[in-house]
Design an enzyme around this catalytic site. Structure first.
Site, PDB file in Angstrom:
ATOM      1  N   SER A 253       0.860  -1.181   0.000  1.00 10.71           N
ATOM      2  CA  SER A 253       0.000   0.000   0.000  1.00 10.71           C
ATOM      3  C   SER A 253       0.894   1.228   0.000  1.00 10.71           C
ATOM      4  O   SER A 253       2.118   1.117  -0.025  1.00 10.71           O
ATOM      5  CB  SER A 253      -0.888  -0.002   1.235  1.00 10.71           C
ATOM      6  OG  SER A 253      -0.101   0.307   2.369  1.00 10.71           O
ATOM      7  N   LYS A 254       0.270   2.378   0.074  1.00 13.60           N
ATOM      8  CA  LYS A 254       1.037   3.629   0.059  1.00 13.60           C
ATOM      9  C   LYS A 254       2.082   3.682   1.169  1.00 13.60           C
ATOM     10  O   LYS A 254       3.104   4.323   1.013  1.00 13.60           O
ATOM     11  CB  LYS A 254       0.081   4.816   0.199  1.00 13.60           C
ATOM     12  CG  LYS A 254      -0.783   5.028  -1.024  1.00 13.60           C
ATOM     13  CD  LYS A 254      -1.114   6.512  -1.184  1.00 13.60           C
ATOM     14  CE  LYS A 254      -1.946   6.753  -2.421  1.00 13.60           C
ATOM     15  NZ  LYS A 254      -3.380   6.428  -2.196  1.00 13.60           N
ATOM     16  N   ARG A 255       1.769   2.985   2.279  1.00 15.05           N
ATOM     17  CA  ARG A 255       2.733   2.999   3.394  1.00 15.05           C
ATOM     18  C   ARG A 255       4.102   2.465   2.959  1.00 15.05           C
ATOM     19  O   ARG A 255       5.119   2.774   3.565  1.00 15.05           O
ATOM     20  CB  ARG A 255       2.231   2.099   4.533  1.00 15.05           C
ATOM     21  CG  ARG A 255       1.174   2.721   5.389  1.00 15.05           C
ATOM     22  CD  ARG A 255       0.780   1.762   6.493  1.00 15.05           C
ATOM     23  NE  ARG A 255       0.283   0.493   5.974  1.00 15.05           N
ATOM     24  CZ  ARG A 255       0.878  -0.676   6.136  1.00 15.05           C
ATOM     25  NH1 ARG A 255       1.984  -0.760   6.839  1.00 15.05           N
ATOM     26  NH2 ARG A 255       0.371  -1.780   5.614  1.00 15.05           N
ATOM     27  N   GLY A 257       5.672   3.138   0.372  1.00 17.04           N
ATOM     28  CA  GLY A 257       6.355   4.035  -0.566  1.00 17.04           C
ATOM     29  C   GLY A 257       5.541   4.174  -1.833  1.00 17.04           C
ATOM     30  O   GLY A 257       4.339   3.909  -1.852  1.00 17.04           O
TER      31      GLY A 257
END
Ligand code: GLU
Length: 483
Positions: A253-255, A257
């Site tokens: 996910s966006k976490r 990167g």
């Protein structure tokens, strides 16, 4: 085997992400390995979330990666149109056929009714699914709903007590019981088909032989198989490729990167490195070799070597690989590829002022130090920024031999400098004064750049030229003298 035909069928509800790119790539590799064809189909029936901008971004990302297709949006072909919203009459025709056959029925249930049913089932501890309440409406009931102006959805009637078996080319045999599945909507009340319906019609009519897609669609497969059966379509082979997890084993996910391909492009990753990296997310070649160009990957690719277990996205590995690809580029090629990053940097004017030869020296000097193309900006900053001395560099400058080396350097610099000539010159200084190379290079590096580390010193000197180099050394002598 008949000619192989696969498809990549993105929904344009967001940019192309790592997962989608990997699906597209596996389809591409499979098609190319077997001399088959790849179709690009745009699944835009979620009209609220879909946009042409996203479609364009997805296509631009595929092109950037070098994934090309033979048929579909942007290419045309015999089985078009290839955008689902342009195929509504086709879906309507098959929905009508299913209605006529008694495999589907009109459903007039409102959102509220469906939600109440859902809650009631949950309260009973059941897995919510459609109760089938519109399955046996009488002619009168149907006519009365229509007279009230209620627009019906079309639901597929799930056959009871059936077992649907998929011999998945990656996951092996997977079975599903139809009893767990409620009658599902195939055409919404607004006339748009649902994914599970449109995907079958399109895959069948477009002659798709192998459906290679993300694991998350495995649970949709039994619904699709029911439609294949009801319409007497030949079903394709299925291959569901596993999830991609971040380094912490959580779903990407966006976490973790950047997730969109265009972000990777902006960060300075090379498409050929990314393709190589993506190909290894779930697939592995027989040998140990990790760095493979696209032709080698195509030659080696097979679904047999695609793993069932989730793939792990390892950014350190991608960085390593990108660096490897950068090292392998000719300096002339690299020079062109880093240019946009330099042109967008604070050093634009200084870079533009360099001669072509000096520009190549600049790029050659940093080539081995780049992880991504965008690193070039940080790496060349030493050339263009005014010097400021780090504490450890100041210590080096205070060494006994430093003034001698600096003076010798000033005295011996020729007018025109070329990196190799400068290197020889610095070695000469060492020989003349019986100093080890390091005892010449380090004080000079510290005097010229203010740092103990950095790109190759002879190249730096070449780029600064005689006047600027001497000015920097004199400045360091003044700093040393405490001025
Ligand atoms: N449009 C679907 C998606 O983007 C495609 C799924 C499939 O390949 O069947 O997830």
């Amino acid at each position: 085997m008949n000619q192989i035909k696969v498809r990549f069928a993105p929904s344009p509800t967001g940019p192309l992400h790592i997962g989608g790119a990997r699906s597209a790539l596996f389809n591409y590799l499979f098609a190319r390995h077997y001399g088959g064809a790849l179709v690009l189909r745009i699944e835009d029936t979620d009209v609220e979330r879909s946009s042409r901008e996203y479609e364009e971004e997805i296509i631009a990302s595929l092109r950037w990666l070098g994934i090309d297709w033979d048929e579909g949006v942007g290419k045309g072909g015999e089985n078009g149109p290839y955008r689902q919203t342009e195929r509504l009459p086709v879906y309507r025709q098959y929905a009508e056929l299913l209605l006529e056959q008694g495999d589907a029925y009109y459903c007039f249930c409102s959102e509220e009714t469906l939600e109440e049913e859902r809650q009631a089932m949950l309260a009973q501890g059941e897995t919510p699914r459609y109760s089938g309440r519109c399955r046996h409406l009488s002619e009168e009931e149907r006519a009365s709903y229509l007279a009230q102006g209620i627009k019906p959805a079309v639901r597929f009637q799930v056959p009871p007590r059936q077992i649907y078996v998929v011999d998945d080319l990656v996951r092996g045999r997977v079975s599903f019981e139809s009893d767990g599945i409620g009658d599902f909507v195939i055409v919404r009340s607004d006339g748009l088909p649902t994914y599970n319906f449109a995907v079958v019609i399109d895959d069948a009519l477009m002659g798709i032989t192998h459906v290679i897609r993300a694991e998350e669609h495995l649970s949709n497969t039994p619904r699709q198989l029911m439609i294949y059966e009801a319409l007497h379509f030949k079903r394709p082979e299925f291959a569901h490729i596993s999830l991609i997890l971040g380094n912490d084993r959580q779903k990407m996910s966006k976490r973790h990167g950047a997730t969109s391909l265009m972000q990777y492009r902006e960060m300075g990753y090379l498409p050929e490195a990314l393709v190589n990296f993506l190909s290894l997310l779930g697939w592995s070649p027989e040998g140990e070799e990790q760095i493979m160009d696209i032709e080698q990957i195509i030659a080696a690719f097979s679904l047999e070597r695609v793993a069932k277990s989730p793939a792990v996205f390892d950014l350190d590995k991608l960085n390593w690989m990108n660096g490897q690809y950068i090292r392998r580029l000719d300096v002339e090629v690299l020079a062109e590829r880093v240019r946009p990053f330099l042109m967008a940097s604070p050093y634009r004017a200084q870079v533009e002022a360099l001669s072509p030869q000096h520009y190549l020296w600049l790029v050659a000097m940093v080539k081995d130090r780049l992880v991504s193309l965008s690193d070039v900006v940080k790496q060349v900053s030493v050339v263009f920024e005014p010097v400021s001395y780090a504490a450890d560099a100041l210590e080096v400058l205070q060494n006994e031999n430093t003034p001698l080396v600096l003076q010798a350097f000033i005295a011996s610099l020729p007018e025109s400098l070329e990196p190799e000539a400068v290197k020889q010159q610095l070695k000469m200084i060492g020989k003349q004064h019986k100093l080890k190379p390091r005892d010449v290079f380090m004080p000079l590096r510290c005097a010229l750049s203010g740092q103990m580390h950095g790109p190759e010193l002879p190249s730096l000197i070449s780029l600064w030229g005689k006047e600027e180099s001497i000015k920097r050394v004199q400045h360091s002598l003044e700093v040393l003298a405490g001025k």
